[in-house]
Motif scaffolding. Structure first.
Motif, PDB file in Angstrom:
ATOM      1  N   ILE A 116       0.845  -5.738   5.642  1.00 49.50           N
ATOM      2  CA  ILE A 116      -0.280  -4.999   6.221  1.00 49.50           C
ATOM      3  C   ILE A 116      -1.214  -5.946   6.974  1.00 49.50           C
ATOM      4  O   ILE A 116      -1.770  -5.586   8.014  1.00 49.50           O
ATOM      5  CB  ILE A 116      -1.024  -4.219   5.120  1.00 49.50           C
ATOM      6  CG1 ILE A 116      -2.077  -3.315   5.732  1.00 49.50           C
ATOM      7  CG2 ILE A 116      -1.630  -5.116   4.084  1.00 49.50           C
ATOM      8  CD1 ILE A 116      -2.637  -2.298   4.778  1.00 49.50           C
TER       9      ILE A 116
ATOM     10  N   TYR B 264       0.806  -1.215   0.000  1.00 51.67           N
ATOM     11  CA  TYR B 264       0.000   0.000   0.000  1.00 51.67           C
ATOM     12  C   TYR B 264       0.836   1.261   0.000  1.00 51.67           C
ATOM     13  O   TYR B 264       0.321   2.362  -0.190  1.00 51.67           O
ATOM     14  CB  TYR B 264      -0.968   0.019   1.192  1.00 51.67           C
ATOM     15  CG  TYR B 264      -0.320   0.299   2.531  1.00 51.67           C
ATOM     16  CD1 TYR B 264       0.299  -0.703   3.245  1.00 51.67           C
ATOM     17  CD2 TYR B 264      -0.327   1.586   3.063  1.00 51.67           C
ATOM     18  CE1 TYR B 264       0.892  -0.451   4.459  1.00 51.67           C
ATOM     19  CE2 TYR B 264       0.263   1.844   4.291  1.00 51.67           C
ATOM     20  CZ  TYR B 264       0.874   0.817   4.972  1.00 51.67           C
ATOM     21  OH  TYR B 264       1.469   1.080   6.181  1.00 51.67           O
ATOM     22  N   ILE B 265       2.141   1.119   0.200  1.00 50.61           N
ATOM     23  CA  ILE B 265       2.973   2.313   0.307  1.00 50.61           C
ATOM     24  C   ILE B 265       3.239   2.937  -1.062  1.00 50.61           C
ATOM     25  O   ILE B 265       3.128   4.153  -1.222  1.00 50.61           O
ATOM     26  CB  ILE B 265       4.276   1.960   1.053  1.00 50.61           C
ATOM     27  CG1 ILE B 265       3.903   1.708   2.523  1.00 50.61           C
ATOM     28  CG2 ILE B 265       5.300   3.056   0.926  1.00 50.61           C
ATOM     29  CD1 ILE B 265       5.050   1.504   3.433  1.00 50.61           C
TER      30      ILE B 265
ATOM     31  N   LEU C  91       9.433   7.271   5.994  1.00 55.42           N
ATOM     32  CA  LEU C  91       8.110   7.211   5.369  1.00 55.42           C
ATOM     33  C   LEU C  91       7.391   8.552   5.497  1.00 55.42           C
ATOM     34  O   LEU C  91       6.772   9.026   4.542  1.00 55.42           O
ATOM     35  CB  LEU C  91       7.282   6.094   6.016  1.00 55.42           C
ATOM     36  CG  LEU C  91       5.871   5.899   5.440  1.00 55.42           C
ATOM     37  CD1 LEU C  91       5.946   5.465   3.986  1.00 55.42           C
ATOM     38  CD2 LEU C  91       5.088   4.886   6.229  1.00 55.42           C
TER      39      LEU C  91
ATOM     40  N   LEU D 132       8.649  10.748   2.985  1.00 49.94           N
ATOM     41  CA  LEU D 132       8.214  10.382   1.640  1.00 49.94           C
ATOM     42  C   LEU D 132       6.815  10.919   1.361  1.00 49.94           C
ATOM     43  O   LEU D 132       6.496  11.337   0.254  1.00 49.94           O
ATOM     44  CB  LEU D 132       8.183   8.860   1.518  1.00 49.94           C
ATOM     45  CG  LEU D 132       9.405   8.208   0.914  1.00 49.94           C
ATOM     46  CD1 LEU D 132       9.411   6.732   1.172  1.00 49.94           C
ATOM     47  CD2 LEU D 132       9.418   8.451  -0.573  1.00 49.94           C
ATOM     48  N   ILE D 133       5.985  10.877   2.392  1.00 41.12           N
ATOM     49  CA  ILE D 133       4.614  11.330   2.200  1.00 41.12           C
ATOM     50  C   ILE D 133       4.564  12.852   2.128  1.00 41.12           C
ATOM     51  O   ILE D 133       3.945  13.424   1.250  1.00 41.12           O
ATOM     52  CB  ILE D 133       3.726  10.798   3.349  1.00 41.12           C
ATOM     53  CG1 ILE D 133       3.640   9.274   3.260  1.00 41.12           C
ATOM     54  CG2 ILE D 133       2.322  11.385   3.255  1.00 41.12           C
ATOM     55  CD1 ILE D 133       3.088   8.630   4.505  1.00 41.12           C
TER      56      ILE D 133
ATOM     57  N   TYR E 233       0.300   4.708  -2.429  1.00 39.22           N
ATOM     58  CA  TYR E 233       0.058   5.881  -1.594  1.00 39.22           C
ATOM     59  C   TYR E 233       0.986   7.024  -1.984  1.00 39.22           C
ATOM     60  O   TYR E 233       0.579   8.188  -2.015  1.00 39.22           O
ATOM     61  CB  TYR E 233       0.279   5.467  -0.135  1.00 39.22           C
ATOM     62  CG  TYR E 233      -0.161   6.467   0.898  1.00 39.22           C
ATOM     63  CD1 TYR E 233      -1.336   7.187   0.750  1.00 39.22           C
ATOM     64  CD2 TYR E 233       0.614   6.674   2.031  1.00 39.22           C
ATOM     65  CE1 TYR E 233      -1.734   8.086   1.711  1.00 39.22           C
ATOM     66  CE2 TYR E 233       0.215   7.576   2.998  1.00 39.22           C
ATOM     67  CZ  TYR E 233      -0.954   8.292   2.833  1.00 39.22           C
ATOM     68  OH  TYR E 233      -1.333   9.179   3.785  1.00 39.22           O
ATOM     69  N   ILE E 234       2.232   6.689  -2.296  1.00 40.46           N
ATOM     70  CA  ILE E 234       3.218   7.739  -2.556  1.00 40.46           C
ATOM     71  C   ILE E 234       3.254   8.150  -4.019  1.00 40.46           C
ATOM     72  O   ILE E 234       3.346   9.328  -4.339  1.00 40.46           O
ATOM     73  CB  ILE E 234       4.613   7.260  -2.079  1.00 40.46           C
ATOM     74  CG1 ILE E 234       4.616   7.212  -0.550  1.00 40.46           C
ATOM     75  CG2 ILE E 234       5.709   8.187  -2.578  1.00 40.46           C
ATOM     76  CD1 ILE E 234       5.795   6.510   0.023  1.00 40.46           C
TER      77      ILE E 234
END
Lengths: 305, 270
Positions: B116, A248-249, B225, B228-229, A252-253
């Motif tokens: 996940i 999912y990363i 992370l 990154l977002i 998402y990015i």
């Protein structure tokens, strides 16, 4: 003291079954209780439902949550989109990975082979996040790809590609094509290694026999080498396919605002607090993978691992 | 017409080279970007080069705290994975019994299922059990999926170890403990170490399970992370990325160096 230790170890040596249980108990109870316990508890939530008014989980058995995956257009699109991407990424990695694996298996001296081996291992084991990050640099508006197309006066071509529906997106860093590149890059080593392993087992005499018996190089490749590499491709595809299904990363990015399974799970368990629907979404990659692995097994994938 | 084994067609050579470049250019670019003077965008080519970002990162408390936490977690979960993975390998390598396949599957499952799913499962189990999120909850998650790499390494070594070795040692007068200590353990040592290093690299880099099992803690991957977002400090992130590349390369090169003479080099890195 020494005698005592020796006595104990003698006892173990003679009672192998007792030793066996002693060995197995810690890892088995760890995995069985902590891991499997929490996993099954979570997944069983897909048979419960979320009460829309109170926002609490209703613990009576129902299949409605699972039906919700297929009844709702948005949810169904998520499933199709994710499986479609996973297939594309698998195809892309096989295409890019095959020449490396083939070259490595059949045309390298032992020394060069070790170089190739390390060259494939290093990206495989280096940080996932750093590797995703590197593509943020590459795909950025001011990044190297746009610079390259600009230098060649081909920016119009890039814009054209990005405007194609289902492939493009508003910009390279938010597009399906970008996502495809990142996924392919990240999982590529998982595809190369099994293909290499299966090609290495093809004896050169077999290839020579095919050529001696009058097949052209092209025919030899398509009729002899490629079918024998198929188990390796199938084995590699298990990795590329399943890893893409659950990630999912990267969507998402790099992705657009359209969701993938991993993101759906993430949002439903997080902000929405809909654990049952999150669990139902989680079942999809698991079930798809069970069928996928069964098919791959028929193609001989497990002999190539 | 003979199939010349030393000659690849040009198409194949180009294909292999392009593939290798595709695998390596991105990481090289990060190293290049770590020296750029530009701090507002990812401009290529960099307008100038500087070393100042390295100096700034050295003084950043928050990053070093994250590094410290990640190292601590990686060390403890690696130790746990070594114990559990080695035990599992010792129990399972030879014996055939009913349910063996299911147990093997159970060991592989944490790494085979998407992170996940593992992460959310553990998270909801913690909250049901009333366990507050802490460093320990992260470690439990990490040890679970690190076990399999140690298991793989040790099981491969055990299968290749001849049982005659143990008998020879006993015949020559060693008692069972001496046999274990002087014959079996040294034989397994490098496999355990190689597996442990890979487990370390796996744990140090893990972000998905960590996201779900961490409370307020920021490990290095979680810091990464967040950047990154929402990129707020691009040059700092570049330098940290280079740092992570170096840190994860060391155990991998070392693990492949250690298993270089044995034929299980391929297994160990899987």
């Amino acid at each position: 003291m020494i005698n005592f230790i020796v006595n104990i170890s003698d006892y173990f040596y003679r009672n192998k079954n007792f030793l066996f249980l002693l060995f197995l108990l810690p890892p088995l109870s760890w995995l069985g209780i902590i891991y499997l316990g929490s996993l099954l508890t979570f997944l069983s939530h897909s048979f419960f439902s979320l009460d829309g008014f109170t926002g609490k989980i209703n613990y009576t058995f129902t299949l409605n949550t699972i039906f919700e995956l297929f009844n709702s257009r948005a949810n169904f699109d998520i499933l199709i989109r994710t499986v479609g991407l996973a297939l594309t990424v698998t195809f892309g990695s096989a295409l890019i990975g095959f020449p490396i694996a083939y070259y490595m298996a059949k045309f390298t001296s032992p020394k060069v082979k070790i170089f190739f081996y390390i060259a494939i291992m290093l990206p495989l084991w280096s940080s996932y996040l750093v590797r995703v990050y590197s593509w943020k640099l590459i795909l950025a508006k001011e990044g190297i790809i746009n610079w390259f197309f600009g230098k060649l006066h081909l920016t119009w071509l890039l814009d054209k590609i990005l405007s194609i529906p289902y492939i493009g997106g508003p910009s390279l860093s938010i597009s399906y094509i970008g996502m495809f590149l990142v996924f392919t890059y990240i999982w590529l080593p998982f595809m190369i290694l099994p293909i290499h392993a299966s090609l290495e087992r093809v004896p050169n005499s077999l290839i020579n026999a095919s050529l001696d018996l009058g097949a052209s190089k092209r025919q030899t490749f398509y009729k002899v080498i490629l079918p024998l590499a198929l188990p390796g491709i199938a084995a590699g595809s298990i990795f590329t396919f399943s890893l893409t299904l659950g990630d999912y990363i990267i969507p998402y990015i790099i992705g657009t605002s359209k969701f993938f399974i991993g993101q759906a799970v993430y949002t439903h368990q997080g902000t929405a607090g809909n654990i049952p629907l999150a669990a139902a979404f989680s079942l999809v990659p698991i079930i798809v993978m069970i069928f996928y692995i069964k098919t791959a097994k028929k193609l001989g994938a497990f002999d190539a691992l | 017409m003979r199939y010349n084994i030393n000659k690849a067609s040009w198409n194949l050579k180009i294909g292999a080279i392009v593939g290798l470049l595709f695998l390596h250019i991105p990481l090289l670019l990060i190293i290049l970007y770590a020296f750029t003077t530009e701090d507002k965008s990812y401009q290529f080519p960099p307008p100038g080069y500087t070393l100042k970002w390295f100096k700034i990162v050295l003084g950043r408390e928050d990053i070093w705290q994250a590094v410290g936490l990640s190292l601590r977690i990686a060390i403890i979960s690696t130790l746990m994975a070594i114990i559990l993975g080695t035990l599992a390998a010792a129990a399972l390598f030879k014996k055939n019994f009913f349910g063996k396949e299911s147990i093997t599957l159970l060991i592989i499952l944490p790494i085979a299922l998407p992170g996940i799913i593992t992460g959310i499962s553990l998270r909801s189990a913690y909250s049901v059990a009333g366990i507050p999120f802490s460093t320990l909850t992260i470690i439990i998650g990490h040890a679970t999926f690190c076990m399999v790499v140690v298991y793989n390494n040790v099981v491969a070594r055990l299968r290749r170890t001849s049982p005659n070795l143990v008998q020879a040692s006993m015949d020559l007068g060693a008692n069972s403990f001496q046999t274990f200590y002087f014959v079996i353990l040294p034989n397994l040592g490098s496999a355990i170490l190689a597996g442990g290093m890979l487990a370390f690299a796996l744990s140090f880099d893990e972000v998905i399970v960590t996201t779900f099992t961490a409370g307020q803690q920021t490990t290095l991957p979680i810091w990464m992370l967040n950047e990154l977002i929402r990129p707020r400090q691009r040059p700092i992130t570049n330098v940290v990325a280079v740092f992570i590349i170096c840190i994860t390369f060391i155990p991998i090169l070392y693990a492949s160096y250690m298993t270089r003479n044995t034929s299980d080099a391929q297994d160990s890195l899987k």
